[in-house]
Design an enzyme around this catalytic site. Structure first.
Site, mmCIF file in Angstrom:
data_model
loop_
_atom_site.group_PDB
_atom_site.id
_atom_site.type_symbol
_atom_site.label_atom_id
_atom_site.label_comp_id
_atom_site.label_asym_id
_atom_site.label_seq_id
_atom_site.Cartn_x
_atom_site.Cartn_y
_atom_site.Cartn_z
ATOM 1 N N LYS A 56 0.846 -1.199 0.000
ATOM 2 C CA LYS A 56 0.000 0.000 0.000
ATOM 3 C C LYS A 56 0.881 1.249 0.000
ATOM 4 C CE LYS A 56 -3.983 1.512 2.526
ATOM 5 N NZ LYS A 56 -4.769 1.416 3.746
ATOM 6 N N ARG B 41 -16.384 5.899 14.101
ATOM 7 C CA ARG B 41 -16.814 7.295 13.955
ATOM 8 C C ARG B 41 -18.295 7.402 13.642
ATOM 9 N NH1 ARG B 41 -12.406 8.651 9.602
ATOM 10 N NH2 ARG B 41 -13.216 6.611 9.069
ATOM 11 N N SER C 126 -8.034 10.487 8.417
ATOM 12 C CA SER C 126 -6.634 10.603 7.975
ATOM 13 C C SER C 126 -6.567 10.934 6.487
ATOM 14 C CB SER C 126 -5.880 9.295 8.220
ATOM 15 O OG SER C 126 -5.682 9.086 9.589
HETATM 16 O O1 PNS Z 1 -6.474 2.490 10.322
HETATM 17 P P1 PNS Z 1 -6.963 1.386 9.452
HETATM 18 O O2 PNS Z 1 -6.299 1.443 8.111
HETATM 19 O O3 PNS Z 1 -8.451 1.362 9.367
HETATM 20 O O4 PNS Z 1 -6.502 0.011 10.171
HETATM 21 C C1 PNS Z 1 -6.830 -1.240 9.612
HETATM 22 C C2 PNS Z 1 -6.068 -2.382 10.315
HETATM 23 C C3 PNS Z 1 -4.579 -2.072 10.370
HETATM 24 C C4 PNS Z 1 -6.586 -2.552 11.713
HETATM 25 C C5 PNS Z 1 -6.341 -3.688 9.502
HETATM 26 O O5 PNS Z 1 -6.133 -3.415 8.147
HETATM 27 C C6 PNS Z 1 -5.438 -4.822 9.919
HETATM 28 O O6 PNS Z 1 -5.526 -5.315 11.000
HETATM 29 N N1 PNS Z 1 -4.522 -5.223 9.012
HETATM 30 C C7 PNS Z 1 -3.584 -6.287 9.252
HETATM 31 C C8 PNS Z 1 -3.862 -7.498 8.369
HETATM 32 C C9 PNS Z 1 -4.957 -8.367 8.984
HETATM 33 O O7 PNS Z 1 -4.869 -8.828 10.085
HETATM 34 N N2 PNS Z 1 -6.017 -8.594 8.184
HETATM 35 C C10 PNS Z 1 -7.128 -9.419 8.656
HETATM 36 C C11 PNS Z 1 -8.225 -8.582 9.275
HETATM 37 S S1 PNS Z 1 -8.812 -7.443 8.060
#
Ligand code: PNS
Length: 163
Positions: free
Chosen positions: A41, A90, A128
């Protein structure tokens, strides 16, 4: 000691995130802010910059640690021996995504719980992505991000616009 993990992209960390951290610390004793390192990303800030800025926001606060994580959140929680995750909500529009993450994480690590904290009204509009867009176009977002983040965004805008 009750500890929890607050995961996110935090690109950048906003006053909405700050509000969630403060309120999470009313229910847990120790919080690990886990910054996602996702190589596929594109981010405005590198994982190291995001960690550094959040550490600056919480310097001198011993019950908060900030680190990056890569891969599955459930695996990170297992490694850290923590089965409590904090997420902010939110608005209703956040719900479907958060619900899907919650269900998946519960499947991946048995007993993993998520506490959802509703954003307070003055923070519920902060995002963000919008902060990034506005600051990249020279808009002022100082009331939406902590001072170290505001400084960094100003510096980036200056560098990129050649001002
Ligand atoms: O701030 P964000 O981008 O909404 O956070 C999202 C986050 C980091 C919590 C989520 O994308 C995540 O946990 N990513 C790690 C990969 C993972 O565990 N994926 C499975 C659940 S979606």
């Amino acid at each position: 000691m009750r500890k929890a993990i607050y995961p996110g992209s935090f690109d950048p960390f906003t006053n909405g995130h700050l509000d969630i951290v403060r309120r999470a610390l009313r229910v847990v004793d120790h919080l690990t802010i886990a910054v996602l390192r996702n190589t596929s990303k594109r981010y405005l800030l590198s994982p190291e910059e995001r960690v550094e800025l959040i550490r600056e926001v919480f310097q001198h606060e011993e019950n908060i640690e900030v680190m990056t994580f890569e891969g599955l959140l459930a695996e990170f929680c297992r490694q850290r021996d923590t089965k409590l995750v904090i997420r902010g909500l939110r608005a209703v529009s956040d719900f479907d995504y958060e619900h899907a993450i919650f269900l998946m994480n519960s499947k991946l690590l048995e007993g993993l719980e998520t506490i959802f904290l509703m954003s307070s009204s003055e923070h519920s509009f902060i995002s963000s992505s919008i902060v990034k867009e506005v600051s990249s176009l020279g808009g002022v977002v100082d009331d939406q991000v902590p001072p170290p983040v505001a400084r960094k965004l100003r510096q980036l805008h200056k560098e990129r616009s050649g001002a």
